[in-house]
Design an enzyme around this catalytic site. Sequence first.
Site, PDB file in Angstrom:
ATOM      1  N   GLY A 109     -26.525  53.837  10.948  1.00 16.69           N
ATOM      2  CA  GLY A 109     -26.658  52.382  10.846  1.00 16.69           C
ATOM      3  C   GLY A 109     -25.359  51.756  10.373  1.00 16.69           C
ATOM      4  O   GLY A 109     -24.264  52.247  10.653  1.00 16.69           O
ATOM      5  N   SER A 110     -25.527  50.706   9.598  1.00 17.89           N
ATOM      6  CA  SER A 110     -24.352  49.912   9.237  1.00 17.89           C
ATOM      7  C   SER A 110     -23.375  50.645   8.321  1.00 17.89           C
ATOM      8  O   SER A 110     -22.235  50.210   8.164  1.00 17.89           O
ATOM      9  CB  SER A 110     -24.794  48.622   8.551  1.00 17.89           C
ATOM     10  N   THR A 111     -23.816  51.733   7.700  1.00 19.87           N
ATOM     11  CA  THR A 111     -22.849  52.452   6.864  1.00 19.87           C
ATOM     12  C   THR A 111     -21.703  52.986   7.719  1.00 19.87           C
ATOM     13  O   THR A 111     -20.616  53.225   7.215  1.00 19.87           O
ATOM     14  CB  THR A 111     -23.519  53.621   6.123  1.00 19.87           C
ATOM     15  N   PHE A 112     -21.962  53.155   9.006  1.00 23.10           N
ATOM     16  CA  PHE A 112     -20.903  53.639   9.893  1.00 23.10           C
ATOM     17  C   PHE A 112     -19.801  52.604  10.057  1.00 23.10           C
ATOM     18  O   PHE A 112     -18.704  52.904  10.501  1.00 23.10           O
ATOM     19  CB  PHE A 112     -21.503  54.020  11.254  1.00 23.10           C
ATOM     20  N   LYS A 113     -20.119  51.354   9.684  1.00 21.55           N
ATOM     21  CA  LYS A 113     -19.128  50.289   9.833  1.00 21.55           C
ATOM     22  C   LYS A 113     -17.879  50.574   8.995  1.00 21.55           C
ATOM     23  O   LYS A 113     -16.791  50.070   9.273  1.00 21.55           O
ATOM     24  CB  LYS A 113     -19.737  48.940   9.457  1.00 21.55           C
TER      25      LYS A 113
END
Lengths: 484, 502
Positions: free
Chosen positions: A215-219
């Site tokens: 999810g957004s942690t990959f950002k």
Amino acid sequence: MIRNTRIAAACSLLLFLGLLVGAARVQVLNAPEYDANPANRRHALERYAQPRGDIYAAGRRLTGSEDTRQGLRYERSYANGRLYAPVTGFASQLYGSTLLEDAEDGVLAGTDGRLAPLPLWGDLTRSRQRGGQVHTTVVPAVQKAAFRGLRGRKGAVVALEPATGRVLALVSSPGYDPALLSGNSPATTLAWDRLGKDPAQPLLNRAIRQTYPPGSTFKVITAVAALESGIVTDIDAPTRTPNPYRLIGSTTLLRNESSGCADAPLREAFAESCNTVFAKLGATVGTQQIVETAEAFGFNDGGLSIPSPVLPSHVNTRMDPAQAALSAIGQYDTRATPLQMARVAATIANGGRSMRPYLVDRLADAGGETVARTRPAYEETAMTPGTAALLRQMMIDAVGSGTGGLAAVGGLTVGGKTGTAQHGVDNSESPYAWFISWAQRPGTAVPGVAVAVVVEDAEADRADISGGGSAAPVARGVMRAALR
Amino acid sequence: MTTATDPAQALRPPGRARRLATPPPPVPRPRRRGAELGLLVCAVGVIAYGYAAVGYATSGALPADLATHLGGLAGLALFAHLVVRFRAPRADPVLLPVALLLNGLGLVLIHRLDQGTPGDRAAPTQLLWSTVGIALFAAVLLFLRDHRDLRPRAAKYAFTALCLMAAPILFPAVNGARIWIRIGGLSLQPSEFAKVLLAIFFASYLAANRHALTFTSGPRIRRLLLPPRRVLGPIVAVWGISLVLLILERDIGASLLFFSLFVAMLYVATGRLGWLAVGLLLAAAGAAAVGALEPHVHTRVEDWLSPFRAIEEGHGPGQLAQSLFAFAAGGALGAGLGQGHSLLIGFAGKSDFILATAGEELGIAGLTALFLLYALFVARGYRTAIAIGEPFGALLAAGLAAIITLQVVVIAGGVLGLIPLTGMVTPFLAQGGSSVVTNWVIVALLVRLSDEARTPPEERPAPEAAPARPEPEPEPAAATAPATVPLVVPVVDEARPADGTR
């Protein structure tokens, strides 16, 4: 008749020679094959004939051995089994062993050559030493905080020391008591069946043996890729991103769950977790750059063991721009273990230097004499220190004024990134709530702890877009325990 | 093939020639009783070490009864030694120590297995039987002053043997074989005793009739010339009856032993390879038939051919598989006494499969030593046979040596997976009262025979002077033997090649 007697004697001698040849065949030639036969119970008997060495955390024993006075004499016991099961695994007389019990079995069972005072002689006599000690890097207070934080919800927590890669906590929930599986009684079989059939999969170590869409942690990784490749030079400059953003080559429109994402600069987009901005960045920097950056953090590394084997995290190396865009926000087929995401946070915290995570501090013989020690291993430089500094700042902002507010710990500098991973057909199932973070005590050079939390059943509160509500408080507790 | 050995034959005579020629000045021959005593002390030392090792391995301390145990054993050894010293002073000094060492090692192994099976204490019983065996050993040496005294009663022995072997038919079968008789709490295996009696009978009969058997003149089957019926009849009858009885009792091991013993002694007596060939052919045919038809034997053969089939079928390892695992676990030096897991073999671990414990805990090194001990014992038996210079004694000694060989080879071959398993007993080593007692009688007979073989002719008592009992003087067949036989034997040996080429 003398001659006949001599011939008869010679025949007898030949028969005895035949016996010796037969004995050599069985005892030397076929011995390895017979020894390896699964029906040969000798290994089990020898294995359990002496107490197994113990696993320690901060000098305290996590395991023990009980003398059952049966054929398989010593049975494993666990001091606080449910809490440390994701670290120790189980050592069962019926079902083998897992995790550290398995990975360090040679030392624990006393067969490891490093324990023998005279290794070659030990090999020849097949001798077995008393079981050695395995000292882990786990800090009980941190482990407890992580365990308590999950409150039995499905999920996992990993805490690392960024400067070294030491694993401070490794928690998977729901757990099980490995003591239930130690013996070989009907109760053991029953427990095994029950645990195996439990839909919550208590035997699964979610921290290192399960991957989730990050999810957004990959950002964080996308941001590093954008900064390192020079696509973004100023994190406060507008990114010219439309809202909604249409994926290249498709009609799919990507929207945000938060407002103010149109044309947002990187810093704001990071704090507010704008899908549109990062998807566009991903498409712009391209598959290759994303993959390279992710791999520098440890993705696609199939050989990692801490020494419990870690399931590799995955980022697809062949993606079209639309897939790259989805991947950049942690969707598509990108998957990561909680350990991997803890490593991402730790690498940022450590100025861009990725340290190899490890769970075993040192191995010792039964008398406590150290026979091997793990040295922190520097793996790769994932980014320049400048990029790391920018990312740290963006993560601090995300906690200070963004989606990760619940992770803030008074008196500490905390940086974090929330994430909510959609999954299921048409994202029908409850999303996974992610939070990765690090915390630094004022006056220290490097943050002392990096944490990744994933909570599987984010209480279906889909309005809580970032998982900051479910996962961030867990991380806060862990960081507070680690740096107090 | 026989011509090739002729030159060797021509070179052979010296030993015998010395006895035939006018006696040279008597060479003083050492009696070697001191050597025997020294070897006995070594044997007791090895056994003591074994006990201590078992004690340390199983309970971490010396066994409490070590002193009494060893005292008893040393006492037995000393007693046997004194009997030999006074009643068979020139006996081979190796026989008694080897037998004692094997018996003692057997006690150590059984004691060791007892440690793992709390409900079943076999070592004390075995020690008791060993004591009885040594007492019988002494009795034989005390009362049998000349082995030729056995000869006139050979027919009675054969009859007794057959009765003994028939007895178990009246008793219920145990584990598929009717080989035990139970009287009170005791169970005996009479075929064990029968083997010595039959060996005496075979020796006596073959000694008397070997010329007739060698130079055949009876009926002819095609090109095979048979000895006269009168000669062949009785011996074949006894042998055949014993085999039939054993097959009825499903005592495969003993059947095999008697058959092989008979063929071996027939060969030693006549030197006719033809007998050997006929014997082997009969054995092969018989084995094939029994193996195919008799279910008890059939399963043994199946187990031998595929020892791991039970595992593949999910039933877990069978006895033979466990035995092979045990041997394999021993490796070169073994796990050490008391530190193996041969208890996994389960049933018959202390009897039929005792060699597996030896293989696992002493390794191939220890197993080799055991086989060498047996080979040494057997070699001394054959040596006695060669030296005794009298056909009955020679045949008896060779037969007894063959019994030991066959027992060891058949059971060791079985537990090592070389041949199908048969219920044979490892001499001295395995649990079993009848067997231990019988084997001590064999030792006694060999000691008696070797004493006579090693006594220079001029010191031998005249046959007439020997009798301790007055009754059976006559010895119709043997009366002339002592004088004539040494003359006849070389003639037969030299004549045989011409006959052997046929």
